[in-house]
Write a protein that holds these residues in place. Structure first.
Motif, mmCIF file in Angstrom:
data_model
loop_
_atom_site.group_PDB
_atom_site.id
_atom_site.type_symbol
_atom_site.label_atom_id
_atom_site.label_comp_id
_atom_site.label_asym_id
_atom_site.label_seq_id
_atom_site.Cartn_x
_atom_site.Cartn_y
_atom_site.Cartn_z
ATOM 1 N N LEU A 142 6.502 81.369 51.865
ATOM 2 C CA LEU A 142 6.236 80.345 52.873
ATOM 3 C C LEU A 142 5.178 79.341 52.418
ATOM 4 O O LEU A 142 4.817 78.448 53.183
ATOM 5 N N GLU A 143 4.681 79.458 51.203
ATOM 6 C CA GLU A 143 3.584 78.628 50.741
ATOM 7 C C GLU A 143 3.905 77.138 50.860
ATOM 8 O O GLU A 143 4.895 76.657 50.334
ATOM 9 N N GLY A 144 3.053 76.420 51.575
ATOM 10 C CA GLY A 144 3.225 74.978 51.713
ATOM 11 C C GLY A 144 4.237 74.553 52.760
ATOM 12 O O GLY A 144 4.481 73.362 52.934
ATOM 13 N N LEU A 145 4.845 75.495 53.484
ATOM 14 C CA LEU A 145 5.773 75.161 54.568
ATOM 15 C C LEU A 145 4.988 74.495 55.692
ATOM 16 O O LEU A 145 3.950 75.004 56.111
ATOM 17 N N THR A 146 5.479 73.352 56.180
ATOM 18 C CA THR A 146 4.834 72.682 57.307
ATOM 19 C C THR A 146 5.828 72.530 58.445
ATOM 20 O O THR A 146 7.021 72.344 58.214
ATOM 21 N N TYR A 147 5.307 72.600 59.670
ATOM 22 C CA TYR A 147 6.130 72.476 60.873
ATOM 23 C C TYR A 147 5.233 71.978 62.001
ATOM 24 O O TYR A 147 4.012 72.154 61.975
ATOM 25 N N GLN A 148 5.862 71.357 63.004
ATOM 26 C CA GLN A 148 5.134 70.933 64.199
ATOM 27 C C GLN A 148 5.225 71.989 65.288
ATOM 28 O O GLN A 148 4.254 72.240 65.980
ATOM 29 N N THR A 149 6.417 72.567 65.456
ATOM 30 C CA THR A 149 6.591 73.640 66.431
ATOM 31 C C THR A 149 7.287 74.815 65.770
ATOM 32 O O THR A 149 8.051 74.658 64.823
ATOM 33 N N LEU A 150 6.988 76.000 66.310
ATOM 34 C CA LEU A 150 7.507 77.241 65.752
ATOM 35 C C LEU A 150 7.808 78.174 66.911
ATOM 36 O O LEU A 150 7.024 78.266 67.860
ATOM 37 N N ARG A 170 4.448 86.137 51.418
ATOM 38 C CA ARG A 170 3.452 86.287 50.353
ATOM 39 C C ARG A 170 2.143 85.660 50.818
ATOM 40 O O ARG A 170 2.138 84.627 51.469
ATOM 41 N N TYR A 171 1.045 86.274 50.460
ATOM 42 C CA TYR A 171 -0.243 85.814 50.957
ATOM 43 C C TYR A 171 -0.584 84.428 50.409
ATOM 44 O O TYR A 171 -0.536 84.176 49.206
ATOM 45 N N ASP A 172 -0.920 83.541 51.340
ATOM 46 C CA ASP A 172 -1.410 82.209 51.012
ATOM 47 C C ASP A 172 -2.178 81.729 52.237
ATOM 48 O O ASP A 172 -1.634 81.750 53.352
ATOM 49 N N THR A 173 -3.400 81.299 52.068
ATOM 50 C CA THR A 173 -4.223 80.898 53.209
ATOM 51 C C THR A 173 -3.594 79.748 53.983
ATOM 52 O O THR A 173 -3.799 79.626 55.192
ATOM 53 N N ARG A 174 -2.803 78.907 53.326
ATOM 54 C CA ARG A 174 -2.158 77.781 54.011
ATOM 55 C C ARG A 174 -1.218 78.266 55.115
ATOM 56 O O ARG A 174 -1.080 77.613 56.157
ATOM 57 N N ASN A 175 -0.559 79.401 54.908
ATOM 58 C CA ASN A 175 0.351 79.939 55.920
ATOM 59 C C ASN A 175 -0.400 80.255 57.210
ATOM 60 O O ASN A 175 0.063 79.945 58.312
ATOM 61 N N TYR A 176 -1.567 80.869 57.074
ATOM 62 C CA TYR A 176 -2.378 81.213 58.240
ATOM 63 C C TYR A 176 -2.972 79.964 58.884
ATOM 64 O O TYR A 176 -3.040 79.860 60.106
#
Length: 192
Positions: A142-150, A170-176
């Motif tokens: 999911l690294e770098g995935l962007t969304y407005q609503t989920l 996979r761990y990535d701070t951007r996901n959180y």
């Protein structure tokens, strides 16, 4: 079968179509469709490759709760102007790095078995209902995935499914950070 670079001004419909060659995916790289592209109730024995496609809308799946199978679905660098809907599908590998969907993606009754790559994708709205993500370690990217609503369907505790989904990746701070921002925008500081 190869439809590489084909261009259709209006709708394209593969309905109850059978591509039985299992050694490689049906090649629809850089396909352009001006209206809805239907990949419905069809057999794609080797998978389906829509890498670099430019579609207005896309619908892929099976009706009435029947489940279809895909060995792979490739959507890398594809651009979908409105919506992408996947319904009643079992997909071994979903490869959709750098996918751009301007309105929304809806997954209903989808099972992804071996791997899902959503890295660096941009999706306005992502909603997955009764969706099973790959369970193997390091198989959900999911690294770098962007969304407005989920969303995870109409379940009032769906927010817990969203947290579990990010933890499964996979761990990535951007996901959180992305999930935290989503919760804050919705006024859910405790969840954030």
């Amino acid at each position: 079968a190869s439809f590489t670079g084909a261009s259709f001004g209006s709708e394209l419909a593969f309905l109850k179509t059978q591509f039985l060659y299992g050694s490689q995916p049906v090649n629809m790289k850089e396909l352009q469709v001006g209206a809805t592209a239907y990949f419905w109730d069809s057999i794609w024995a080797g998978g389906l490759d829509l890498s670099g496609a430019r579609l207005h809308k896309a619908v892929l799946g099976f009706p009435n709760g029947r489940e279809g199978e895909l060995s792979s679905l490739r959507l890398e660098n594809a651009v979908i102007d409105q919506t992408l809907k996947l319904e009643s599908l079992q997909i071994a590998r979903l490869e959709s790095r750098k996918l751009a969907v301007k309105d929304g993606v809806e997954l209903i009754g989808v099972k992804i078995l071996d791997g899902a790559d959503l890295r660096e994708s941009t999706i306005s709205s992502l909603n997955f209902q009764t969706t099973v993500w790959p369970q193997k370690p390091d198989s959900l990217w999911l690294e770098g995935l962007t969304y407005q609503t989920l969303g995870a369907g109409a379940d009032p505790e769906g927010w817990e499914l969203l947290v579990g989904w990010v933890e499964q990746g996979r761990y990535d701070t951007r996901n959180y950070g992305q999930l935290e921002t989503f919760f804050k925008r919705g006024g859910n500081k405790d969840r954030a």
